[in-house]
Design an enzyme around this catalytic site. Structure first.
Site, mmCIF file in Angstrom:
data_model
loop_
_atom_site.group_PDB
_atom_site.id
_atom_site.type_symbol
_atom_site.label_atom_id
_atom_site.label_comp_id
_atom_site.label_asym_id
_atom_site.label_seq_id
_atom_site.Cartn_x
_atom_site.Cartn_y
_atom_site.Cartn_z
ATOM 1 C CG ASP A 228 -2.117 0.934 1.045
ATOM 2 O OD1 ASP A 228 -2.826 1.160 2.045
ATOM 3 O OD2 ASP A 228 -2.332 1.421 -0.085
ATOM 4 C CD GLU B 157 -2.383 3.553 -4.406
ATOM 5 O OE1 GLU B 157 -2.414 3.732 -5.645
ATOM 6 O OE2 GLU B 157 -3.397 3.696 -3.674
ATOM 7 C CG ASP C 245 -5.973 -0.591 -0.602
ATOM 8 O OD1 ASP C 245 -5.358 -0.855 0.448
ATOM 9 O OD2 ASP C 245 -5.868 0.494 -1.187
ATOM 10 C CG ASP D 73 -3.819 1.612 5.842
ATOM 11 O OD1 ASP D 73 -4.030 1.872 7.051
ATOM 12 O OD2 ASP D 73 -4.071 2.401 4.928
ATOM 13 C CG HIS E 151 -9.466 39.642 4.069
ATOM 14 N ND1 HIS E 151 -8.882 40.881 4.251
ATOM 15 C CD2 HIS E 151 -8.606 38.740 4.623
ATOM 16 C CE1 HIS E 151 -7.728 40.743 4.868
ATOM 17 N NE2 HIS E 151 -7.527 39.449 5.111
ATOM 18 C CD GLU F 154 -3.702 34.336 7.730
ATOM 19 O OE1 GLU F 154 -3.345 33.130 7.701
ATOM 20 O OE2 GLU F 154 -3.537 35.117 6.785
#
Length: 411
Positions: free
Chosen positions: A9, A50, A75, A124, A214, A290
């Site tokens: 994995d 992987e 998987d 995993d 902003h 922030e």
């Protein structure tokens, strides 16, 4: 002839992001674990990690017995189908890795099987241990590994009808899960997925985040630190005018379908002005706030350098360093922003969403999308009321489409 089972994995916390793999070689006759491999590999995608896990597992099996037959269980649908020859390999990052994996054993000695993730717990956990070690600046150690024991505990709990989550499992879920989905690349018209922003239409519409910093506050022209731990200033008159211009521009484009804002006053005010123009509601997301700059809030860079020179030097050199007064590190901000990103991608799949937020969260989203190192935050300029955009595809990959656009503020 001996027979081995290789379970492998890999994962990436950001996709691309800090990545690692795990692999285990099992005696098919006895079920005994014969070898474990795990490694932190730096910044990479899930698919690369992987494949690296597959290669490590095959090499470990080859070291034990090069004449053995090997049954690979993973998987990752993409890796299994590509290595089985049923799906084409088109992406340039995958081709050399698949070629390297195919060379370890003669093809006739290796078979491949896809398994559900819950049946791949051992590998995993090894991958998560490797990523955790890499985050600490250490190498994974087989002597310290708890992966086999934890996998056995999980298997026993599952057999008993229960569930026993572990620390490693929790890390994968909260940090990497949102970017784990793998869509097959080169498998025909229903399953093509490149590992880049050049995404075909059959992947479906991406979740597109239009990122709006902003508008100006009284602190903005003075270039003062203004995070989530300071005075929480409102917009200035100039900032409100900027927000009106953004709203007018986005109204003409007509692409934004939802608006999500940081909880701070300047972002909620900016979002409210834009939302009124677009006829949309505003949802608040705490993860978009922030960074908390601690004792530096309200100070200029020069003032911080004069008062806290050692802390500033450390902060500029290390993303784990906190501003004076127990502020928030960039690493902590990145974890928070990544979690919010994954949550929003799931909630707004296939839609275009305006995220009204701040300098550090926007730069962080861009950095993570590009797989850039933390120091890249200091190499981006982001103006007040600027627009950026990132598209997130079904395979977990991202494409930066726009950065720091201020054309709507001119004229």
């Amino acid at each position: 002839m001996r027979e081995f089972i290789v379970e492998a994995d890999g994962g990436s916390r950001g996709n691309p992001g800090p990545a690692g793999y795990g692999a285990v070689v099992i005696d098919a006759a006895t079920g005994e674990t014969l070898a474990e491999r795990a490694e932190y590999i730096g910044v990479a995608t899930n698919n690369v990690a992987e494949y690296r896990g597959l290669i490590a597992g095959l090499r470990a099996a080859h070291e034990l017995d090069p004449t053995a037959t090997v049954h690979v269980r993973m998987d990752s649908k993409l890796v299994i189908e590509q290595m089985s020859g049923r799906w084409k390999i088109k992406h340039p990052d995958m081709k050399p890795l698949a070629f390297e994996a195919a060379r370890v054993f003669p093809p006739a000695q290796v078979t491949y099987e896809w398994i559900p993730r819950e049946q791949n717990k051992h590998a995993d956990r090894l991958a998560n241990e490797a990523m955790d070690a890499g985050k600490r600046g250490e190498r994974w150690s087989a002597a310290d590994s708890m992966a086999e024991l934890e996998a056995a505990d999980a298997k026993a709990a599952s057999a008993a009808g229960g569930h026993a989550p572990t620390a490693a499992e929790g890390t994968r879920t909260t940090v990497a899960e949102g970017a784990r989905t793998t869509v097959a690349e080169g498998a025909g018209t229903t399953a093509a997925a490149p590992s880049s922003g050049w995404a075909p239409a059959d992947m479906g519409a991406p979740a597109t985040f239009v990122l709006l910093r902003h508008g100006e506050t009284p602190l903005t022209p003075q270039k003062r630190f203004s995070g989530s731990g300071g005075s929480d200033p409102a917009l200035s008159a100039a900032g409100r005018e900027q927000a009106e211009r953004v709203g007018a521009t986005l109204a003409r484009r007509g692409t934004v379908q939802a608006i999500v804002s940081s909880p701070l006053a300047r972002t909620r005010e900016t979002a409210g002005i834009v939302a009124a123009r677009l006829g949309l509601d505003v949802t608040v997301e705490e993860g978009l706030r922030e960074t908390d700059f601690g004792a530096w809030e309200g100070l200029t860079f020069g003032e911080v350098r004069e008062r806290y020179p050692d802390d500033l030097t450390a902060w500029l050199a290390d993303p784990e360093a906190r501003p004076t007064g127990d502020g928030e590190s960039f690493a902590a901000t990145a974890d928070r922003v990544a979690a919010a990103r994954d949550k929003l991608i799931a909630a707004y799949a296939g839609r275009t969403v305006l995220l009204v937020t701040h300098v550090t969260p926007i730069k962080t989203l861009v950095r993570l999308a590009l797989g850039a190192p933390p120091e890249s935050l200091f190499r981006m300029e982001l103006s007040a009321a600027s627009l950026s955009a990132i598209a997130y595809y079904a395979d977990g990959n991202a494409s930066v489409r726009l950065f720091n656009d201020t054309s709507h503020l001119r004229g």
